[in-house]
Motif scaffolding. Structure first.
Motif, PDB file in Angstrom:
ATOM      1  N   VAL A 183       0.598  68.227  18.135  1.00  0.00           N
ATOM      2  CA  VAL A 183      -0.329  67.133  18.091  1.00  0.00           C
ATOM      3  C   VAL A 183      -0.990  67.273  19.800  1.00  0.00           C
ATOM      4  O   VAL A 183      -0.315  66.297  20.120  1.00  0.00           O
ATOM      5  N   PRO A 184      -2.016  67.600  19.392  1.00  0.00           N
ATOM      6  CA  PRO A 184      -2.060  67.134  21.470  1.00  0.00           C
ATOM      7  C   PRO A 184      -3.193  66.665  21.461  1.00  0.00           C
ATOM      8  O   PRO A 184      -4.727  67.228  21.736  1.00  0.00           O
ATOM      9  N   THR A 185      -2.856  65.014  21.864  1.00  0.00           N
ATOM     10  CA  THR A 185      -3.838  64.250  22.240  1.00  0.00           C
ATOM     11  C   THR A 185      -3.036  63.639  23.135  1.00  0.00           C
ATOM     12  O   THR A 185      -1.609  63.961  23.803  1.00  0.00           O
ATOM     13  N   PHE A 186      -3.294  62.551  23.764  1.00  0.00           N
ATOM     14  CA  PHE A 186      -3.030  61.721  25.062  1.00  0.00           C
ATOM     15  C   PHE A 186      -1.094  61.555  24.756  1.00  0.00           C
ATOM     16  O   PHE A 186      -0.764  61.310  25.968  1.00  0.00           O
ATOM     17  N   GLU A 187      -1.485  60.104  23.783  1.00  0.00           N
ATOM     18  CA  GLU A 187      -0.137  60.114  23.281  1.00  0.00           C
ATOM     19  C   GLU A 187       0.894  61.096  23.199  1.00  0.00           C
ATOM     20  O   GLU A 187       2.008  60.128  23.460  1.00  0.00           O
ATOM     21  N   MET A 188       1.246  61.799  22.302  1.00  0.00           N
ATOM     22  CA  MET A 188       1.982  62.585  21.787  1.00  0.00           C
ATOM     23  C   MET A 188       2.318  63.537  23.677  1.00  0.00           C
ATOM     24  O   MET A 188       3.444  63.455  23.652  1.00  0.00           O
ATOM     25  N   THR A 189       1.213  63.108  24.715  1.00  0.00           N
ATOM     26  CA  THR A 189       1.609  64.579  26.201  1.00  0.00           C
ATOM     27  C   THR A 189       2.291  62.440  26.397  1.00  0.00           C
ATOM     28  O   THR A 189       3.437  63.780  27.214  1.00  0.00           O
ATOM     29  N   MET A 190       2.545  61.545  26.502  1.00  0.00           N
ATOM     30  CA  MET A 190       3.574  60.836  26.932  1.00  0.00           C
ATOM     31  C   MET A 190       4.624  60.925  26.375  1.00  0.00           C
ATOM     32  O   MET A 190       5.643  61.239  26.668  1.00  0.00           O
TER      33      MET A 190
END
Length: 411
Positions: A314-321
């Protein structure tokens, strides 16, 4: 304060631990702030040619890591061999931090990949030399029941150092050159003070390595020490893959504007730091109480691997967090318990600094291989998903290799 009589150690007090923690906070701040922020900004290229900037950054970090690999064990071995009556660690710690400060200034004024790379090689050498000296103090002066706590200070300082450095540069609105000058001041003042104030009893003849009847680098022939080193190396490569290209991922993987990407990088680093500190303190204390460092280290690599899986799927900023939190938990625990495990496995008491210099090399080598490998994987697929998959796989392999090292009996 720790007292040392020959090779006998007693428990260290709060002053020793505070100075030791400050030394590592300064080291990590000046090493990792350029890696995460200043070097990518120096070497970034226009949007239509962004992969070239990623590759240049990877090569500069890789060459710097190679220099550290050579300098750290060499400085450690020389400090082990200090003549009787002379200090073993202080001259190398002090010389290393001052050399680092000078090279940070030179890197700040450098322009172009070659000049920046040359300055960064100097920084890497200075950091490796001072790190070898400060790390040797764990084995020189601490009993096994305090090595987890000291290793926790090293691990948590790593995360706090990133936040401190990147936070100061971003929040104060400093340019690249001013950022390097700030870092040079930090290491010159704090590093020098710690080097001068931490105890370093003069060497005695019994401490010096014997030259007759000893094989070169005998520690690498020790089965458990060798397995521990290989696991530490591979796990560090996995961590470097998962973190070294974060700014490029925000800029070109998620398409964020530069100012937004810098702010979000700071946010990610704060999240990473909180979980590194929690994991470092908890696992360091638990490992000191139980002595079961290997199991904790292996479990930590599984958590670190979960970070790479999450962001690849899931390459999103939220998942990056979320991934940053998992990476912090995993690497915080591994770096702390793994360093204490390494100190427990040292095969030769007279070669503490050299062998712990080799242990430090695994982190430096991870910083060498990780960015270069990551840049190659980005160039291969034109994106970042393969970088995070590789980070997860290597983390698991590192845990498997660590599991082959047997737990020593507690002294």
């Amino acid at each position: 304060m720790t007292e040392v009589t020959g090779t006998r150690t007693v428990r260290a007090g709060a002053r020793w631990m505070s100075l030791f923690t400050l030394a590592w906070l300064a080291i990590w701040t000046v090493q990792l702030t350029p890696v995460q922020l200043l070097l990518p900004l120096q070497l970034d290229t226009p949007e239509d040619d962004w992969i070239r900037g990623v590759v240049s950054s990877g090569l500069v970090l890789g060459i710097g890591g190679l220099a550290g690999i050579i300098a750290g064990p060499a400085a450690g071995a020389l400090s082990d061999r200090a003549a009787a009556g002379r200090h073993r660690r202080r001259p190398w710690a002090l010389g290393g931090v001052l050399f680092t400060a000078v090279c940070l200034v030179l890197t700040g004024y450098a322009e172009g990949p070659w000049a920046v790379g040359a300055g960064w090689v100097g920084v890497s050498i200075g950091v490796a030399v001072s790190s070898a000296a400060f790390t040797a103090l764990i084995a020189d002066q601490l009993p096994s029941t305090q090595r987890g706590a000291a290793s926790a200070a090293v691990g948590s300082s790593q995360a706090v150092g990133i936040v401190l450095g990147v936070g100061l540069v971003v929040l104060l609105g400093l340019g690249i050159r001013d950022g390097y000058l700030l870092l040079a001041g930090v290491i010159a003042v704090i590093g020098s003070a710690a080097a001068l104030l931490l105890p370093d009893p003069p060497s005695v003849e019994a401490m010096r390595p014997k030259t007759v009847g000893r094989r070169r680098l005998a520690s690498l022939r020790d089965r458990d020490f060798a397995w521990m080193l290989s696991g530490r190396l591979v796990t560090n490569i996995g961590n470097a893959l998962g973190t070294a290209l974060f700014l490029f991922f925000l800029l070109h993987g998620l398409g964020q504007p530069s100012a937004v990407a810098q702010d979000n990088l700071l946010l990610l680093i704060v999240v990473y730091t909180v979980f590194v500190v929690i994991a470092s303190v908890v696992t360091g204390l638990v490992s000191d109480r139980t002595g079961n460092r290997r199991t904790l280290a292996v479990a930590a690599t599984v958590v670190q691997a979960a970070s790479g899986v999450a962001i690849a799927l899931v390459p999103t900023f939220e998942m990056t967090m979320v991934a940053a939190a998992l990476m912090g938990l995993g690497y915080g625990a591994f770096s702390t318990v793994g360093l204490a495990f390494a100190a427990d496995l040292l095969p030769d008491e007279q070669d503490h600094a050299r062998d712990l210099g080799i242990v430090n090399v695994t982190a430096a080598l991870g910083q060498l291989i990780g960015p270069v490998l990551g840049a190659a994987l980005v160039a291969l697929v034109g994106g970042f998903w393969l970088v995070f998959v590789a980070a997860a796989v290597l983390s698991l392999v590192g845990g498997l290799l660590t599991a082959f090292a047997r737990e020593p009996k507690r002294s």
